[in-house]
Design a protein around this motif. Structure first.
Motif, short mmCIF file in Angstrom:
data_model
loop_
_atom_site.label_atom_id
_atom_site.label_comp_id
_atom_site.label_asym_id
_atom_site.label_seq_id
_atom_site.Cartn_x
_atom_site.Cartn_y
_atom_site.Cartn_z
N ALA A 1 2.98 10.08 -4.66
CA ALA A 1 2.96 10.74 -3.36
C ALA A 1 4.34 10.72 -2.73
O ALA A 1 5.08 9.76 -2.89
CB ALA A 1 1.97 10.04 -2.44
N ASN A 2 4.68 11.80 -2.01
CA ASN A 2 5.96 11.80 -1.31
C ASN A 2 5.79 11.14 0.06
O ASN A 2 4.68 10.71 0.42
CB ASN A 2 6.51 13.23 -1.19
CG ASN A 2 5.54 14.16 -0.49
OD1 ASN A 2 4.79 13.74 0.39
ND2 ASN A 2 5.54 15.41 -0.88
N GLU A 3 6.87 11.08 0.85
CA GLU A 3 6.84 10.39 2.15
C GLU A 3 5.73 10.94 3.05
O GLU A 3 4.99 10.19 3.68
CB GLU A 3 8.19 10.58 2.88
CG GLU A 3 9.37 9.91 2.23
CD GLU A 3 9.46 8.42 2.56
OE1 GLU A 3 8.71 7.97 3.46
OE2 GLU A 3 10.25 7.72 1.91
N TRP A 4 5.68 12.25 3.13
CA TRP A 4 4.73 12.92 4.01
C TRP A 4 3.29 12.62 3.61
O TRP A 4 2.46 12.23 4.44
CB TRP A 4 5.03 14.43 3.94
CG TRP A 4 4.26 15.26 4.91
CD1 TRP A 4 3.26 16.15 4.61
CD2 TRP A 4 4.44 15.32 6.34
NE1 TRP A 4 2.81 16.72 5.76
CE2 TRP A 4 3.51 16.24 6.83
CE3 TRP A 4 5.29 14.64 7.22
CZ2 TRP A 4 3.40 16.54 8.19
CZ3 TRP A 4 5.17 14.95 8.58
CH2 TRP A 4 4.24 15.88 9.05
N LEU B 1 0.85 -1.20 0.00
CA LEU B 1 0.00 0.00 0.00
C LEU B 1 0.88 1.25 0.00
O LEU B 1 0.60 2.22 -0.70
CB LEU B 1 -0.91 0.01 1.23
CG LEU B 1 -2.03 -1.01 1.28
CD1 LEU B 1 -2.76 -0.92 2.60
CD2 LEU B 1 -3.00 -0.81 0.13
N GLU B 2 1.93 1.17 0.79
CA GLU B 2 2.84 2.29 0.87
C GLU B 2 3.56 2.48 -0.47
O GLU B 2 3.70 3.60 -0.97
CB GLU B 2 3.83 1.99 1.99
CG GLU B 2 4.75 3.11 2.31
CD GLU B 2 5.82 2.66 3.30
OE1 GLU B 2 5.64 1.62 3.95
OE2 GLU B 2 6.84 3.36 3.38
N PRO C 1 -7.62 0.42 1.42
CA PRO C 1 -8.87 -0.11 1.96
C PRO C 1 -9.79 0.97 2.52
O PRO C 1 -10.99 0.74 2.62
CB PRO C 1 -8.40 -1.06 3.08
CG PRO C 1 -7.04 -0.63 3.43
CD PRO C 1 -6.45 -0.02 2.20
N HIS C 2 -9.25 2.12 2.89
CA HIS C 2 -10.07 3.14 3.53
C HIS C 2 -10.60 4.17 2.54
O HIS C 2 -11.23 5.13 2.93
CB HIS C 2 -9.27 3.83 4.63
CG HIS C 2 -7.99 4.45 4.14
ND1 HIS C 2 -6.92 3.69 3.71
CD2 HIS C 2 -7.63 5.73 3.98
CE1 HIS C 2 -5.95 4.50 3.33
NE2 HIS C 2 -6.36 5.74 3.47
N MET C 3 -10.32 3.99 1.25
CA MET C 3 -10.81 4.96 0.26
C MET C 3 -11.80 4.25 -0.67
O MET C 3 -11.67 3.06 -0.94
CB MET C 3 -9.65 5.46 -0.60
CG MET C 3 -8.61 6.24 0.14
SD MET C 3 -7.36 6.80 -1.05
CE MET C 3 -6.02 7.19 0.08
N ILE D 1 -0.62 5.49 5.53
CA ILE D 1 -0.16 4.78 6.72
C ILE D 1 -0.99 5.17 7.94
O ILE D 1 -1.47 4.32 8.67
CB ILE D 1 1.34 5.03 6.97
CG1 ILE D 1 2.13 4.53 5.76
CG2 ILE D 1 1.81 4.33 8.23
CD1 ILE D 1 3.60 4.82 5.81
N PHE D 2 -1.18 6.46 8.16
CA PHE D 2 -1.87 6.88 9.37
C PHE D 2 -3.32 6.39 9.44
O PHE D 2 -3.74 5.91 10.50
CB PHE D 2 -1.80 8.40 9.57
CG PHE D 2 -2.36 8.82 10.89
CD1 PHE D 2 -1.65 8.56 12.06
CD2 PHE D 2 -3.60 9.40 10.99
CE1 PHE D 2 -2.18 8.89 13.30
CE2 PHE D 2 -4.13 9.73 12.22
CZ PHE D 2 -3.42 9.48 13.38
#
Lengths: 281, 282, 361
Positions: free
Chosen positions: A188-191, A179-180, C90-92, A198-199
């Motif tokens: 997308a960048n790290e942030w 996913l990451e 999964p959350h989108m 991730i969050f």
């Protein structure tokens, strides 16, 4: 009608349907809850000697409410719990991400060190805190409220944040690293990846960890008992001193409130830790 | 990384280090302790009969309570892991929930049950009178259930039993049930299957549970303090007394470090036993 | 010929103790459907992940559309990937998943919604835009992953074992769909797979990898009919192998002394020397109870040891006195073909020397 009572015959591994096992489990469940239920029920009993039911009353709740030192102790305990929850959630989340994400030398030893506050006997940690605060730093007595609670709060953070770290770390173990990578692959960048992908995955673990920290802090007696300075009053310590004298409905009433708070928080935390249905196997 | 580590070093490691240092010291005045490097405190703990007796009592009370926890928790864990999937979370929650309720409150609730005019004696009296035993043996005499070793053991089992269920449940749940079917298929009886297949394969969970429960029991302070009488004290109570009433910190520090060493020993046993079973880790 | 869209130049990737990719060098043309094929652990996924930017080559260069991207981070490369687990967030919702790559790179909101809807239409998921991934089937989640990558209009689309999680029926259908989609969007596809059928049916060209090395790159029919070495011959399709030593060569014919077949002559364009393997595909082997009439065939005699019946075809194994075990595949054209022979029968197996491949060991 009879259909309702007809049951499939027991298989050799249907241990959960063995009658004696069921009776045993039921008896243990009753014994586990009976003392707590009687405590709650007799907090409404209109009698000082609370073995016999003499009618419903809430006067002991009023009495507890009007007991200034009890209320002060309660407010102090909640304050300590809130403050230590905030700090330990942040610290715990950082440690969890570190352990999840990175490899470094002596990682196993580091994890063992993090788990120490969880495994060593509470009494050892309690007396260590007593020695530390009374002989080294001095108690924050005379500091303005709520800063006079800082010693207990610091001790609570020290033993709650490793729990938070474990809960969040366990949550992250189920994270699909693809996913990451997908997020980065899509530009997308790290942030952005952290906050968008991730969050959101980590969040139930963070909430569960925070609730756990809150309950642990609110529940703790031994460490608080040793860390409380001469005149900081916390709820468990107050109840302890009341209990040592006698069993009174007032203590029942105060305890009932605390039981309800912890049970509700624990149920929420357990729900959040339950396997996530949105995950793809 | 840095904040968390720093916090633990400052508010956990440093206090422990201080206690450790104090354990090699002597009291010079009411509030002063000098670190002299003496081993007297440890020597006193391990040679004075009074303390040896307390250490011995702490050990056997904890061991017995741990064994009782296993005897109760194993069937419960077994039942839960063989229950229908939809019931498992609920049953687990029922067992675990009391663990989150304040230790003090749970212990206090037990006092109300065990004391002379408590619910246990009240219930026993009711049974006694209903059976009209009072005509035979005279009026009901309340049993002394509180302030003795019985109360301490009952309290420890009550308080820590849920903690035993978690590792046991995890290992029984992980056990491939087809091993049991294979054993039954090959002609073993249910009890033979249990002792020869289920128990050995869930041994890592059993060891984990025993040690996870034994450590906090050995160091418990509140339960013996509230439920035990003056002669039902455990090592935790002695430590507390040294730091509060008796004001003999060096001796209390030595006792708490002895307790820590036993803890580390137990943890080492656990990691050795679970490490050896790397094929079926729990 | 036009510029290649991807150039892999002397790329090595070393993990502690293993050479995951060993000196890979090849080009991939624009609009090509390219497959990296090999058994697990052959380095194909590592190579794909180096193109995507999730692994850094130990040495060598990867050039995409004329630009050396070795030091460009993954999120700035003009390639997108369909992950093995699909990695659908999964959350989108489905539409948010598809729009994610546009959102994080600052594409205006109205453009995101039109492009995301278009991409969903393309993979026939237009009606499921507001679903959450847990309400989708495996095949649908894969389509979301495809749409999410294609909406970024990459120069190259990377697919990591995209069909491995699907059941056999759906896999066959998706093979066709992927091939059509690739023609339709005109983007270079690079697919990683361990399934030879998948690679043979979809790809324009296939690179067969083995222990970190690229053994052969060719079109599917060439790979099957003219494998370069034993590994490729053995990995793609079924094959009978015979060991032998070259004894001489005349013109385009090579003489070989084999243990099981005796002295044989096979046509071979290149010079051969020393010990070699002879390979023949089982479907090219004939089988009969009577000796072959033609003198130009090669073969031997043996006993039918095993017979597996598959309906349309039968697989037979013939064991010779010299201990060879020769696989034969026959079409069950009529009931007669099946009934004429039985396990235990002594039969002749033979084939044309033109169907025999000479492989250097």
């Amino acid at each position: 009608m009879l259909e309702m009572f007809k049951r499939a015959p027991q298989g050799p591994l249907d241990y959960s349907r063995r009658l004696w096992l069921r009776f045993f489990a039921a008896a243990i469940f009753v014994l586990l809850y009976l003392p707590i239920f009687t405590l709650v029920i007799f907090s409404f009993n209109d009698s000082k000697r609370n073995v016999v039911w003499r009618g419903f009353t809430t006067k002991y709740y009023e009495k507890a409410w009007n007991n200034d030192s009890l209320i002060e102790a309660f407010v102090n305990s909640i304050t300590i719990a809130v403050a230590s929850t905030i700090v330990s959630t942040i610290l715990g989340a950082m440690i969890a991400i570190l352990l999840w994400r990175f490899r470094f030398p002596f990682k196993a030893a580091y994890e063992g060190f993090m788990a120490l506050p969880i495994v060593i006997p509470e009494i050892c940690m309690g007396v260590a805190m007593l020695a530390f605060f009374s002989r080294v730093t001095g108690y924050p007595t005379g500091w303005m409220w709520p800063f006079n609670l800082s010693a207990i709060t610091a001790a609570h953070i020290a033993f709650t944040f490793p729990f938070v770290a474990i809960v969040i770390r366990a949550r992250m173990a189920g994270f699909n690293r693809e996913l990451e990578e997908a997020s980065k692959d899509l530009g997308a960048n790290e942030w952005q990846t952290f906050w968008n992908v991730i969050f959101p995955y980590m969040r139930p673990g963070v909430v569960a960890g925070a609730l756990l920290a809150f309950t642990l802090s609110l529940d703790d007696f031994v460490i608080t008992f040793f860390t409380s300075g001469p005149d900081t009053l916390t709820f468990p310590v107050k109840v302890y001193s009341m209990v040592r004298f006698s069993v009174t409905p007032e203590v029942n009433a105060a305890s009932t409130i605390l039981v309800i708070i912890t049970v509700v928080l624990t149920l929420i935390a357990m729900r959040l830790q339950a396997p996530d249905k949105t995950e793809v196997a | 990384m840095i904040p968390g580590t720093a916090w633990l070093v400052l508010f956990f490691l440093a206090p422990l280090a201080i206690i450790w240092a104090i354990s090699f010291g002597e009291n010079t005045s009411l509030v002063k302790t000098e670190i002299t490097g003496t081993l007297d405190n440890y020597w006193r703990a391990l040679s004075d009969v009074v303390y040896l007796k307390i250490i011995w009592k702490s050990l056997w009370i904890s061991l017995l309570s741990t064994a009782l926890c296993l005897a109760i928790a194993y069937p419960i864990s077994f039942l839960i892991s063989f229950a229908k999937d939809k019931w498992k979370p609920l049953l687990l929650m029922i067992v675990i929930l009391p663990f989150w309720i304040n230790l003090l409150i749970r212990t206090y609730a037990l006092i109300a049950v065990f004391r002379t005019r408590g619910f246990a004696n009240f219930g026993l009296e009711w049974i006694y009178n209903t059976l009209q035993l009072d005509h035979l043996f005279g009026a009901f005499e309340p049993l002394p259930l509180l302030y003795n070793n019985f109360a301490v053991i009952a309290g420890l089992v009550y308080v820590f039993m849920p903690f035993m269920v978690l590792p046991l449940y995890a290992s029984i749940e992980r056990l491939d049930k087809s091993y049991l079917e294979a054993s039954l298929d090959l002609g073993a009886s249910q009890s033979r299957t249990f002792w020869s297949v289920t128990v050995p394969l869930t041994m890592p969970g059993i060891v984990s549970g025993l040690i996870l429960v034994f450590i906090p029991m050995l160091g418990s302070f509140l339960t013996p303090d509230l439920l035990g009488g003056t002669n039902a004290q455990m090592i935790g109570n002695v430590i507390e007394r040294q730091f509060k009433a008796a004001n003999d910190w060096p001796f209390g520090a030595a006792l708490s470090f002895l307790l820590m060493y036993v803890t580390f020993g137990a943890l080492a046993i656990r990691s050795v036993l679970s490490g050896r079973k790397s094929g079926m880790e729990v | 010929m036009s510029e290649p869209i991807i150039s892999i130049r002397n790329v090595n990737k070393e993990f502690p103790g293993v050479m995951a990719v060993d000196n890979a060098s090849f080009d991939i043309e624009a609009n090509e459907f390219f497959a990296l094929l090999g058994p697990s652990g052959c380095g194909k996924t590592t190579l794909l992940r180096m193109i995507a930017g999730f692994e850094t080559p130990t040495s060598g260069e990867i050039i995409i559309d004329g630009q050396d991207i070795s030091h460009v981070p993954a999120n700035q490369r003009p390639v997108n990937m369909v992950f093995q687990s699909y990695a659908v967030f999964p959350h989108m919702s489905v539409i948010d998943n598809v729009g994610y790559g546009l959102k994080v790179t600052g594409v205006p909101a109205n453009e995101i919604s039109t492009r995301a809807s278009e991409a969903l239409e393309r993979v026939k998921l237009g009606n499921l835009a507001n679903r959450k991934p847990d309400q989708l089937s495996g095949g649908q989640r894969q389509r979301v992953a495809l749409a999410r990558a294609l909406v970024k209009r990459p120069k190259v689309l990377l697919l990591d074992e995209p069909l491995s999680a699907l059941d056999a029926k759906l896999r066959e259908q998706m093979q066709l769909e992927l091939a059509h989609l690739q023609e339709d969007v005109g983007i270079t596809f690079i697919i990683v797979t361990h399934d030879q059928d998948e690679a043979l049916s979809m790809a324009d060209r296939i690179a067969v990898m083995h222990e970190g090395r690229v053994d052969q790159i060719a079109a599917p029919d060439v790979l099957y009919e003219q494998p370069h070495n034993r590994f490729v011959a053995d990995f793609i399709g079924k094959v009978n192998l015979f060991e032998g030593t070259v004894t001489g060569a005349r013109g385009k014919t090579v003489s070989i002394d084999t243990a099981g077949l005796g002295k044989v002559q096979v046509p071979h364009a290149e010079a051969a020397d020393g010990s070699v393997s002879l390979a023949v595909r089982p479907e090219k082997v004939r089988i009969s109870k009577t000796a072959p009439r033609s003198k130009s065939v090669m073969g031997t005699k043996g006993r039918i040891a095993d017979w597996a019946y598959y309906g349309d075809v039968s697989h037979m194994f013939v064991e010779t006195e010299k201990g060879l075990r020769i696989g034969v595949i026959i079409q069950n054209e009529t009931r007669k073909t099946v009934d004429a022979m039985d396990v235990g029968d002594i039969v002749h197996v033979y084939w044309s020397p033109e169907d025999t491949l000479l492989l250097n060991s």
